[in-house]
Structures are given as structure tokens and as C-alpha cells.
Design a protein around this motif. Structure first.
Motif, PDB file in Angstrom:
ATOM      1  N   VAL A  10      21.332 -49.010  35.743  1.00  0.00           N
ATOM      2  CA  VAL A  10      20.995 -49.201  37.155  1.00  0.00           C
ATOM      3  C   VAL A  10      19.648 -48.535  37.418  1.00  0.00           C
ATOM      4  O   VAL A  10      19.529 -47.310  37.377  1.00  0.00           O
ATOM      5  CB  VAL A  10      22.101 -48.607  38.051  1.00  0.00           C
ATOM      6  N   ASN A  11      18.631 -49.378  37.637  1.00  0.00           N
ATOM      7  CA  ASN A  11      17.269 -48.866  37.797  1.00  0.00           C
ATOM      8  C   ASN A  11      17.021 -48.504  39.259  1.00  0.00           C
ATOM      9  O   ASN A  11      16.907 -49.377  40.116  1.00  0.00           O
ATOM     10  CB  ASN A  11      16.277 -49.934  37.323  1.00  0.00           C
ATOM     11  N   ILE A  12      16.930 -47.206  39.510  1.00  0.00           N
ATOM     12  CA  ILE A  12      16.600 -46.749  40.870  1.00  0.00           C
ATOM     13  C   ILE A  12      15.254 -46.040  40.832  1.00  0.00           C
ATOM     14  O   ILE A  12      14.953 -45.193  41.673  1.00  0.00           O
ATOM     15  CB  ILE A  12      17.689 -45.814  41.454  1.00  0.00           C
ATOM     16  N   SER A  13      14.432 -46.408  39.850  1.00  0.00           N
ATOM     17  CA  SER A  13      13.209 -45.624  39.642  1.00  0.00           C
ATOM     18  C   SER A  13      11.970 -46.448  39.331  1.00  0.00           C
ATOM     19  O   SER A  13      10.992 -45.911  38.825  1.00  0.00           O
ATOM     20  CB  SER A  13      13.455 -44.618  38.518  1.00  0.00           C
ATOM     21  N   CYS A  14      11.960 -47.753  39.659  1.00  0.00           N
ATOM     22  CA  CYS A  14      10.745 -48.536  39.449  1.00  0.00           C
ATOM     23  C   CYS A  14       9.685 -48.091  40.451  1.00  0.00           C
ATOM     24  O   CYS A  14       9.914 -48.157  41.653  1.00  0.00           O
ATOM     25  CB  CYS A  14      11.003 -50.036  39.613  1.00  0.00           C
ATOM     26  N   PRO A  15       8.523 -47.644  39.964  1.00  0.00           N
ATOM     27  CA  PRO A  15       7.502 -47.127  40.882  1.00  0.00           C
ATOM     28  C   PRO A  15       6.637 -48.219  41.496  1.00  0.00           C
ATOM     29  O   PRO A  15       5.736 -47.922  42.260  1.00  0.00           O
ATOM     30  CB  PRO A  15       6.652 -46.226  39.973  1.00  0.00           C
ATOM     31  N   ASN A  16       6.913 -49.489  41.167  1.00  0.00           N
ATOM     32  CA  ASN A  16       5.977 -50.558  41.508  1.00  0.00           C
ATOM     33  C   ASN A  16       6.469 -51.571  42.531  1.00  0.00           C
ATOM     34  O   ASN A  16       5.854 -52.623  42.700  1.00  0.00           O
ATOM     35  CB  ASN A  16       5.572 -51.307  40.230  1.00  0.00           C
ATOM     36  N   VAL A  17       7.574 -51.323  43.187  1.00  0.00           N
ATOM     37  CA  VAL A  17       8.059 -52.251  44.203  1.00  0.00           C
ATOM     38  C   VAL A  17       8.327 -51.498  45.507  1.00  0.00           C
ATOM     39  O   VAL A  17       8.608 -50.298  45.490  1.00  0.00           O
ATOM     40  CB  VAL A  17       9.351 -52.985  43.753  1.00  0.00           C
ATOM     41  N   ILE A  75      13.242 -40.765  30.993  1.00  0.00           N
ATOM     42  CA  ILE A  75      12.650 -40.962  32.299  1.00  0.00           C
ATOM     43  C   ILE A  75      12.059 -42.377  32.436  1.00  0.00           C
ATOM     44  O   ILE A  75      11.672 -42.980  31.446  1.00  0.00           O
ATOM     45  CB  ILE A  75      11.511 -39.926  32.577  1.00  0.00           C
ATOM     46  N   ASN A  76      11.984 -42.858  33.675  1.00  0.00           N
ATOM     47  CA  ASN A  76      11.165 -44.023  33.973  1.00  0.00           C
ATOM     48  C   ASN A  76       9.711 -43.541  33.975  1.00  0.00           C
ATOM     49  O   ASN A  76       9.433 -42.408  33.584  1.00  0.00           O
ATOM     50  CB  ASN A  76      11.590 -44.625  35.328  1.00  0.00           C
ATOM     51  N   THR A  77       8.786 -44.375  34.398  1.00  0.00           N
ATOM     52  CA  THR A  77       7.371 -44.023  34.291  1.00  0.00           C
ATOM     53  C   THR A  77       6.920 -43.076  35.408  1.00  0.00           C
ATOM     54  O   THR A  77       7.474 -43.056  36.501  1.00  0.00           O
ATOM     55  CB  THR A  77       6.510 -45.288  34.301  1.00  0.00           C
ATOM     56  N   LEU A  78       5.868 -42.333  35.078  1.00  0.00           N
ATOM     57  CA  LEU A  78       5.312 -41.308  35.972  1.00  0.00           C
ATOM     58  C   LEU A  78       4.123 -41.898  36.720  1.00  0.00           C
ATOM     59  O   LEU A  78       3.195 -42.413  36.103  1.00  0.00           O
ATOM     60  CB  LEU A  78       4.864 -40.118  35.107  1.00  0.00           C
ATOM     61  N   ALA A 134      17.562 -54.628  28.019  1.00  0.00           N
ATOM     62  CA  ALA A 134      16.793 -55.837  28.311  1.00  0.00           C
ATOM     63  C   ALA A 134      15.812 -55.575  29.451  1.00  0.00           C
ATOM     64  O   ALA A 134      15.959 -54.630  30.224  1.00  0.00           O
ATOM     65  CB  ALA A 134      17.739 -56.973  28.664  1.00  0.00           C
ATOM     66  N   LYS A 135      14.795 -56.423  29.538  1.00  0.00           N
ATOM     67  CA  LYS A 135      13.809 -56.342  30.627  1.00  0.00           C
ATOM     68  C   LYS A 135      14.530 -56.364  31.977  1.00  0.00           C
ATOM     69  O   LYS A 135      15.508 -57.085  32.160  1.00  0.00           O
ATOM     70  CB  LYS A 135      12.843 -57.535  30.494  1.00  0.00           C
ATOM     71  N   GLY A 136      14.026 -55.588  32.902  1.00  0.00           N
ATOM     72  CA  GLY A 136      14.678 -55.422  34.195  1.00  0.00           C
ATOM     73  C   GLY A 136      14.938 -56.729  34.929  1.00  0.00           C
ATOM     74  O   GLY A 136      14.064 -57.592  35.006  1.00  0.00           O
ATOM     75  N   LEU A 170      -0.617 -47.513  31.824  1.00  0.00           N
ATOM     76  CA  LEU A 170      -0.212 -47.609  33.225  1.00  0.00           C
ATOM     77  C   LEU A 170       0.213 -49.052  33.473  1.00  0.00           C
ATOM     78  O   LEU A 170      -0.498 -49.979  33.090  1.00  0.00           O
ATOM     79  CB  LEU A 170      -1.388 -47.289  34.141  1.00  0.00           C
ATOM     80  N   ASN A 171       1.373 -49.247  34.117  1.00  0.00           N
ATOM     81  CA  ASN A 171       1.765 -50.611  34.466  1.00  0.00           C
ATOM     82  C   ASN A 171       2.179 -50.685  35.919  1.00  0.00           C
ATOM     83  O   ASN A 171       2.716 -49.727  36.486  1.00  0.00           O
ATOM     84  CB  ASN A 171       2.900 -51.119  33.563  1.00  0.00           C
ATOM     85  N   SER A 172       1.882 -51.853  36.510  1.00  0.00           N
ATOM     86  CA  SER A 172       2.375 -52.119  37.872  1.00  0.00           C
ATOM     87  C   SER A 172       2.963 -53.526  37.888  1.00  0.00           C
ATOM     88  O   SER A 172       2.668 -54.322  38.769  1.00  0.00           O
ATOM     89  CB  SER A 172       1.248 -51.986  38.892  1.00  0.00           C
ATOM     90  N   VAL A 173       3.765 -53.817  36.869  1.00  0.00           N
ATOM     91  CA  VAL A 173       4.284 -55.174  36.665  1.00  0.00           C
ATOM     92  C   VAL A 173       5.075 -55.667  37.881  1.00  0.00           C
ATOM     93  O   VAL A 173       4.916 -56.807  38.326  1.00  0.00           O
ATOM     94  CB  VAL A 173       5.136 -55.249  35.377  1.00  0.00           C
ATOM     95  N   GLY A 174       5.927 -54.826  38.438  1.00  0.00           N
ATOM     96  CA  GLY A 174       6.651 -55.241  39.639  1.00  0.00           C
ATOM     97  C   GLY A 174       7.836 -56.139  39.374  1.00  0.00           C
ATOM     98  O   GLY A 174       8.136 -57.056  40.135  1.00  0.00           O
ATOM     99  N   LEU A 175       8.538 -55.857  38.256  1.00  0.00           N
ATOM    100  CA  LEU A 175       9.820 -56.510  37.980  1.00  0.00           C
ATOM    101  C   LEU A 175       9.725 -58.028  37.875  1.00  0.00           C
ATOM    102  O   LEU A 175      10.543 -58.755  38.444  1.00  0.00           O
ATOM    103  CB  LEU A 175      10.860 -56.114  39.042  1.00  0.00           C
ATOM    104  N   GLN A 176       8.729 -58.499  37.154  1.00  0.00           N
ATOM    105  CA  GLN A 176       8.697 -59.932  36.831  1.00  0.00           C
ATOM    106  C   GLN A 176       9.914 -60.240  35.954  1.00  0.00           C
ATOM    107  O   GLN A 176      10.158 -59.566  34.960  1.00  0.00           O
ATOM    108  CB  GLN A 176       7.428 -60.281  36.053  1.00  0.00           C
TER     109      GLN A 176
HETATM  110  O1  DOR Z   1       7.186 -48.656  34.901  1.00  0.00           O
HETATM  111  C1  DOR Z   1       8.002 -49.499  35.279  1.00  0.00           C
HETATM  112  N1  DOR Z   1       7.626 -50.785  35.418  1.00  0.00           N
HETATM  113  N2  DOR Z   1       9.276 -49.140  35.562  1.00  0.00           N
HETATM  114  C2  DOR Z   1      10.196 -49.995  36.035  1.00  0.00           C
HETATM  115  O2  DOR Z   1      11.300 -49.588  36.313  1.00  0.00           O
HETATM  116  C3  DOR Z   1       9.855 -51.400  36.219  1.00  0.00           C
HETATM  117  C4  DOR Z   1       8.562 -51.828  35.635  1.00  0.00           C
HETATM  118  C5  DOR Z   1       7.949 -52.925  36.471  1.00  0.00           C
HETATM  119  O3  DOR Z   1       8.368 -54.068  36.297  1.00  0.00           O
HETATM  120  O4  DOR Z   1       7.084 -52.635  37.311  1.00  0.00           O
END
Ligand code: DOR
Length: 303
Positions: A125-132, A190-193, A44-46, A68-74
Motif C-alpha cells: 500500500v503506497n502512501i508515499s508517492c511524492p509526485n501526485v 523507504i520511498n524516494t526522498l 510490480a509498478k505502482g 530524481l523522478n516525477s513520473v506520477g504513477l503512470q
Molecule cells: O518516487 C516515486 N515515484 N515513488 C512512488 O511511489 C511513485 C513513483 C511515481 O510514479 O511518481
């Protein structure tokens, strides 16, 4: 016909195809295309402990080889997921994996307790979101912090805990070992680069946050390499992902060592991508004379 079922840390999936976190939301919108029971599982979505708006837009930038995304865990917060989304997902026959991010190890613990009690099958367990700023990548790039989050998650979870690793590190095996020693039941990668795109006319980065996480075809070779490195370093089941769009892509990740495969970005162009990947993968296993798709796992041959 080839047996498609796989085991991921004691959880049985009817086939190895999972949709990656963030790509099928909470599953609702996709029921119109096909029964979600066709899938092995859904990440499911984070989720975070409290609801989040995410980062300011623009927060999506397309490139010829990925997004490329920078959603930030909405997200609506863990309680709203448990109350409104999980019951809907439970109407289908598939493995439900909740993906969680915290600002502190304690927040991971609280969410693990709530989600275990609510009856998800597994926690990613997400320890790899690049956007927060808080949490996120800070945990995924330092072995001690990655281990600490894993320990707290394990203390509070009664379902298997899978830790999602970052490609934004020099040595992923160091993180994988720390997380394995801390008690993780599985790893996903992998999570995103991290990447960036600039609008040449305005000379501004396309993303308001300047940088974002790259997913899609460009990262498949990175994912294959990292799954292979991790599979050789630790004895844990792996959910492999990164740029998978067809059966052959999934087969590469399984040969590299993945027990199951997640399809992410390809879902945006085509909601049927996970089905195509599933069938293509079964076809490859069949053509190679295997009885079970799971026999592909770790089957890469040395030169
Ligand atoms: O690329 C990502 N975007 N990876 C994450 O873990 C979270 C997501 C986001 O919401 O920024």
C-alpha cells in the motif's frame, strides 16, 4: 551453502531479494536477461484504480549519486494488470507483490479486493508517492490518514498488507506505529526522498514538476537509519530498500532490521544487480558463519 529463504508476514521468499516497485515494470522486459524465478519476489509498478498517463516530461533527472523522478504513477490501471500482466508473472516461481495508490481510502479498498481475488501474494500500500497531489504523500505524512488507509486496505484484502512509508517525514516511528495499530502485516521503506535539480544555463528546474523523488546510492544511509528506527519502534516485518546495489548494502538493511531487501535504481544501470546483491549477501552470511541469511535480520550490535 547458506539457507537464503526468508519469511515476510507469512509469505515465504526463496531468497530475500525483491525488485522494487517501478524498476522492473511488470517483469516482462526482464525475462530476456534471466529467469525471474531467480528472484525472491517482484513489487510490480505502482497501480491505480484507473489508468494514468503520469506527469508531463521531463520527469527523470540524473544526478551523480542517484535519480530524481516525477513520473506520477503512470500505469495501465489495476484491471489491465490483472488481465494482462499477472498471468505472465505467474509463469515464474516468485512472490508477486502489487503496489497500489489511491485518491481516497475507498479506492485502496477496491484495489485490495480485486488484487486479492486475482491472487497476488501480497499488497504494498503506497502512501508515499511524492509526485501526485491527491493521495500519495498526503497519506504517508499524517498518522491518522496513514492509519485510515491501512484500515480500509485490511478490511478488503485477504492477502498480507504491507504499507510503504515515506522518508519525507520528521518522525517515521509515529507513522509506523499508527499503521501497525491499524493492522498492517508488514512495512516497506523507504520511498524516494524529495529533491530538485536546476539547469544553471536555462535557470529552470530540470523536472517539469520542479521537484521529484531521489533514489539511488545517496539515500542508502537514510534507508538504513529509517529501517533501524522503525524496527526498534514496531513489531512488524520490514522490506528494506533505498540505494541497494551490492550485498553489503543489503546486509546493512537486514542488520538494521529488514527481513527482506528490495533493489530499485541499481536495476537501471544493470538488470543483474538483484542477482549480484543476492549472491553478495549470501557470501557475507557465509563468511560470518551463519546457517541462514535470515539470521542477519536485526543483528546490529549496540556500541
Ligand atoms: O518516487 C516515486 N515515484 N515513488 C512512488 O511511489 C511513485 C513513483 C511515481 O510514479 O511518481
Amino acid at each position: 551453502p547458506v539457507d537464503q529463504s526468508v519469511d515476510l508476514a507469512g509469505v515465504r521468499l526463496k531468497n530475500p531479494i525483491v525488485v522494487a516497485s517501478g524498476t522492473f515494470g511488470f517483469g516482462r522486459e526482464y525475462g530476456q536477461f534471466y529467469d525471474l524465478s531467480e528472484l525472491g519476489g517482484i513489487c510490480a509498478k505502482g497501480l491505480t484504480l484507473h489508468r494514468r498517463e503520469g506527469n508531463p516530461p521531463p520527469r527523470i533527472a540524473e544526478t551523480p549519486m542517484g535519480i530524481l523522478n516525477s513520473v506520477g504513477l503512470q500505469n495501465p490501471g489495476v484491471d489491465a494488470f490483472i488481465e494482462h500482466e499477472l498471468p505472465e508473472l505467474r509463469k515464474h516461481d516468485l512472490v508477486v507483490i502489487a503496489n497500489i495508490s489511491g485518491n481516497t481510502p475507498e479506492e485502496y479498498g477496491i484495489m485490495c479486493e480485486k488484487l486479492s481475488e486475482a491472487g497476488v501474494d501480497m499488497i504494498e500500500v503506497n502512501i508515499s508517492c511524492p509526485n501526485v497531489k491527491a493521495g500519495g504523500l498526503a497519506y504517508g505524512t499524517k498518522p491518522e490518514l496513514a492509519a485510515e488507509v491501512t484500515r480500509v486496505a485490511k478490511e478488503h484484502a485477504t492477502v498480507p498488507v504491507m504499507v510503504k512509508l515515506s522518508p519525507n517525514v520528521t518522525d517515521v516511528t509515529e507513522i509506523a506505529r499508527a499503521v501497525a495499530d491499524a493492522g498492517a502485516d508488514a512495512l516497506s521503506l523507504i520511498n524516494t526522498l524529495r529533491g530538485m535539480r536546476i539547469d544553471v544555463n536555462t535557470r529552470r528546474p530540470i523536472l517539469k514538476m520542479n521537484t521529484g523523488g531521489l533514489s539511488g546510492p545517496a539515500v542508502l544511509p537514510v534507508a538504513v537509519r529509517m529501517v533501524w528506527e522503525v524496527a526498534n519502534a514496531v513489531d512488524l516485518p520490514i522490506l528494506g530498500m533505498g540505494g541497494v546495489a551490492k550485498g553489503e548494502d543489503a546486509a546493512q538493511l537486514m542488520l538494521a532490521g529488514a527481513s527482506a531487501v528490495a533493489v530499485g535504481t541499481a536495476c537501471f544501470a544493470d538488470p543483474y544487480a538483484p542477482i549480484r546483491v543476492r549472491d553478495g549477501l549470501a557470501q557475507i552470511a557465509c563468511a560470518q558463519g551463519l546457517d541462514k541469511v535470515s539470521d542477519l535480520t536485526g543483528g546490529v550490535r549496540p556500541w
